[in-house]
Motif scaffolding. Sequence first.
Motif, PDB file in Angstrom:
ATOM      1  N   GLY A   1     -12.138  -1.160  -1.676  1.00 32.07           N
ATOM      2  CA  GLY A   1     -11.183  -0.713  -2.679  1.00 32.07           C
ATOM      3  C   GLY A   1     -10.196   0.293  -2.107  1.00 32.07           C
ATOM      4  N   TYR A   2      -9.336   0.811  -2.977  1.00 28.57           N
ATOM      5  CA  TYR A   2      -8.278   1.725  -2.562  1.00 28.57           C
ATOM      6  C   TYR A   2      -8.188   2.885  -3.542  1.00 28.57           C
ATOM      7  CZ  TYR A   2      -6.483  -1.933   0.564  1.00 28.57           C
ATOM      8  OH  TYR A   2      -6.339  -2.879   1.554  1.00 28.57           O
ATOM      9  N   MET A   3      -7.697   3.991  -3.029  1.00 28.80           N
ATOM     10  CA  MET A   3      -7.388   5.141  -3.864  1.00 28.80           C
ATOM     11  C   MET A   3      -5.887   5.349  -3.850  1.00 28.80           C
ATOM     12  SD  MET A   3      -8.227   7.743  -5.730  1.00 28.80           S
ATOM     13  CE  MET A   3      -9.972   8.067  -5.460  1.00 28.80           C
ATOM     14  N   ALA A   4      -5.279   5.406  -5.029  1.00 25.15           N
ATOM     15  CA  ALA A   4      -3.849   5.703  -5.126  1.00 25.15           C
ATOM     16  C   ALA A   4      -3.699   7.195  -5.322  1.00 25.15           C
ATOM     17  CB  ALA A   4      -3.219   4.933  -6.282  1.00 25.15           C
TER      18      ALA A   4
ATOM     19  N   VAL B   1      -9.639  13.606  -1.844  1.00 26.07           N
ATOM     20  CA  VAL B   1      -9.354  12.428  -1.032  1.00 26.07           C
ATOM     21  C   VAL B   1      -9.723  12.681   0.427  1.00 26.07           C
ATOM     22  CG1 VAL B   1      -7.556  10.851  -0.234  1.00 26.07           C
ATOM     23  CG2 VAL B   1      -7.563  11.612  -2.604  1.00 26.07           C
ATOM     24  N   ASN B   2      -9.432  13.877   0.919  1.00 24.79           N
ATOM     25  CA  ASN B   2      -9.791  14.207   2.301  1.00 24.79           C
ATOM     26  C   ASN B   2     -11.297  14.110   2.516  1.00 24.79           C
ATOM     27  OD1 ASN B   2      -7.136  14.686   3.041  1.00 24.79           O
ATOM     28  ND2 ASN B   2      -7.236  16.867   2.585  1.00 24.79           N
ATOM     29  N   ALA B   3     -12.085  14.487   1.502  1.00 23.86           N
ATOM     30  CA  ALA B   3     -13.541  14.401   1.607  1.00 23.86           C
ATOM     31  C   ALA B   3     -14.021  12.954   1.510  1.00 23.86           C
ATOM     32  CB  ALA B   3     -14.195  15.239   0.512  1.00 23.86           C
ATOM     33  N   LEU B   4     -13.299  12.132   0.743  1.00 29.42           N
ATOM     34  CA  LEU B   4     -13.687  10.732   0.574  1.00 29.42           C
ATOM     35  C   LEU B   4     -13.353   9.895   1.797  1.00 29.42           C
ATOM     36  CD1 LEU B   4     -12.522  10.135  -3.102  1.00 29.42           C
ATOM     37  CD2 LEU B   4     -14.882  10.002  -2.289  1.00 29.42           C
ATOM     38  N   VAL B   5     -12.273  10.254   2.485  1.00 31.50           N
ATOM     39  CA  VAL B   5     -11.801   9.463   3.621  1.00 31.50           C
ATOM     40  C   VAL B   5     -11.822  10.332   4.875  1.00 31.50           C
ATOM     41  CG1 VAL B   5      -9.972   7.967   4.491  1.00 31.50           C
ATOM     42  CG2 VAL B   5     -10.304   8.213   2.024  1.00 31.50           C
ATOM     43  N   PRO B   6     -12.926  10.316   5.631  1.00 35.39           N
ATOM     44  CA  PRO B   6     -13.020  11.140   6.840  1.00 35.39           C
ATOM     45  C   PRO B   6     -11.879  10.825   7.815  1.00 35.39           C
ATOM     46  CG  PRO B   6     -15.164  10.212   6.279  1.00 35.39           C
ATOM     47  CD  PRO B   6     -14.155   9.543   5.386  1.00 35.39           C
ATOM     48  N   GLY B   7     -11.300  11.861   8.377  1.00 35.63           N
ATOM     49  CA  GLY B   7     -10.208  11.684   9.330  1.00 35.63           C
ATOM     50  C   GLY B   7      -8.841  11.734   8.695  1.00 35.63           C
ATOM     51  N   LEU B   8      -8.788  11.612   7.347  1.00 41.53           N
ATOM     52  CA  LEU B   8      -7.505  11.694   6.658  1.00 41.53           C
ATOM     53  C   LEU B   8      -7.202  13.154   6.372  1.00 41.53           C
ATOM     54  CD1 LEU B   8      -5.271   9.941   5.197  1.00 41.53           C
ATOM     55  CD2 LEU B   8      -6.571  10.355   3.122  1.00 41.53           C
ATOM     56  N   THR B   9      -5.980  13.549   6.558  1.00 42.61           N
ATOM     57  CA  THR B   9      -5.600  14.932   6.276  1.00 42.61           C
ATOM     58  C   THR B   9      -4.379  14.932   5.379  1.00 42.61           C
ATOM     59  OG1 THR B   9      -6.417  15.603   8.449  1.00 42.61           O
ATOM     60  CG2 THR B   9      -5.049  17.176   7.262  1.00 42.61           C
TER      61      THR B   9
ATOM     62  N   VAL C   1       0.815  -1.214   0.000  1.00 40.90           N
ATOM     63  CA  VAL C   1       0.000   0.000   0.000  1.00 40.90           C
ATOM     64  C   VAL C   1       0.850   1.267   0.000  1.00 40.90           C
ATOM     65  CG1 VAL C   1      -1.985  -1.109   1.082  1.00 40.90           C
ATOM     66  CG2 VAL C   1      -0.220  -0.068   2.523  1.00 40.90           C
ATOM     67  N   LYS C   2       2.153   1.127   0.257  1.00 38.86           N
ATOM     68  CA  LYS C   2       3.039   2.287   0.229  1.00 38.86           C
ATOM     69  C   LYS C   2       4.469   1.822   0.029  1.00 38.86           C
ATOM     70  CE  LYS C   2       3.826   4.677   4.070  1.00 38.86           C
ATOM     71  NZ  LYS C   2       3.675   5.646   5.196  1.00 38.86           N
TER      72      LYS C   2
ATOM     73  N   ILE D   1      -4.791   4.354  -0.340  1.00 38.63           N
ATOM     74  CA  ILE D   1      -5.600   4.750   0.808  1.00 38.63           C
ATOM     75  C   ILE D   1      -6.886   3.931   0.786  1.00 38.63           C
ATOM     76  CG2 ILE D   1      -6.834   6.668   1.888  1.00 38.63           C
ATOM     77  CD1 ILE D   1      -4.806   8.486   0.293  1.00 38.63           C
ATOM     78  N   PRO D   2      -7.190   3.166   1.851  1.00 37.00           N
ATOM     79  CA  PRO D   2      -8.401   2.346   1.858  1.00 37.00           C
ATOM     80  C   PRO D   2      -9.661   3.209   1.863  1.00 37.00           C
ATOM     81  CG  PRO D   2      -7.356   2.303   4.017  1.00 37.00           C
ATOM     82  CD  PRO D   2      -6.411   3.023   3.103  1.00 37.00           C
ATOM     83  N   LEU D   3     -10.665   2.787   1.101  1.00 36.87           N
ATOM     84  CA  LEU D   3     -11.936   3.500   1.020  1.00 36.87           C
ATOM     85  C   LEU D   3     -12.993   2.761   1.827  1.00 36.87           C
ATOM     86  CD1 LEU D   3     -11.895   4.278  -2.806  1.00 36.87           C
ATOM     87  CD2 LEU D   3     -11.309   5.841  -0.939  1.00 36.87           C
ATOM     88  N   ALA D   4     -13.879   3.520   2.448  1.00 38.57           N
ATOM     89  CA  ALA D   4     -14.898   2.923   3.315  1.00 38.57           C
ATOM     90  C   ALA D   4     -15.801   1.966   2.543  1.00 38.57           C
ATOM     91  CB  ALA D   4     -15.725   4.028   3.970  1.00 38.57           C
TER      92      ALA D   4
END
Length: 301
Positions: free
Chosen positions: A220-223, A183-191, A7-8, A214-217
């Motif tokens: 799947g994942y967002m790169a 991405v910040n809007a898609l993944v709450p708590g991520l900054t 993942v990274k 970044i895992p999505l709720a």
Amino acid sequence: MPEGLIVKALSGYYYVQNSEGGQPVQCRGRGIFKNRGESPLVGDRVLFSETENGEGTVEEILPRFSELIRPQIANADLAVLVFSVVRPELNLLLLDKFLVHTEHARMNALLVFTKMDRIPDDEEGESIRRVVEDARALYSSIGYEVILTSAHEGEGMDKLRQALAGHINMLAGQSGVGKSSLVNALVPGLTLATNEISTKLGRGKHTTRHVELIPLAGGGYMADTPGFSQLDFAELGIDEIGSCFREFRERASTCKFRGCTHTHEPHCAVLQAKEQGEISESRYSHYVGFMTEWKETKRRY
């Protein structure tokens, strides 16, 4: 031996998410990869072993079904091409360039237009909205899904979440279009770091320095990938550029001459379609420009 997903990748370490869950394991790659001229990539499915200190070693890279060179990512299946409608303005030339590279990589593309809330309520704003609606109609007619969004107002976000679910999504776009805000809007708590647009230059600074999944709720994942400022056609050929335009590819088989470049040949189905208004002038003009760029690149090298 457990299986996981990289993942990274950062500073020689690979962070592997175990398929059984838990926190990613910090791993080194085996020396044999370097000897083979191989390198694990973000997005790779791998077999790995864990050491006593809680770290691990990537032992084997499982077969890939896709691989991109720029950005370096494996197994991504949906390219999320992000373009803002204001500051910077919607750039259809660059959008078509991204689509050529996406089609060449045999990936599907999702077009996301951001900053809809930034359109002013005046005559200029009406002009911008017409441009956006024309672009949405054009690319939808070709077969691409287009989603209009505002990360700050939440417009289009539910629709976007549904489109991303279950994919390894590659987020791409030029600097300053609002990828990190999205991405910040898609993944709450991520900054993720965001930068304001430079008023003088009309473009943003790069805020993302490495590829990370970044895992999505919704699954799947967002790169989130480093922003692109330039794309070239050095790795493509003339035939491949034409086949990367979906509306050209559909018609090319009926051209009179095999290997038709769709620029001057008689009885060219693509030229006929353009003359009949079935292929947009902007898309065809961009294609001709890309062909010229390819020829100049080939001549330099």
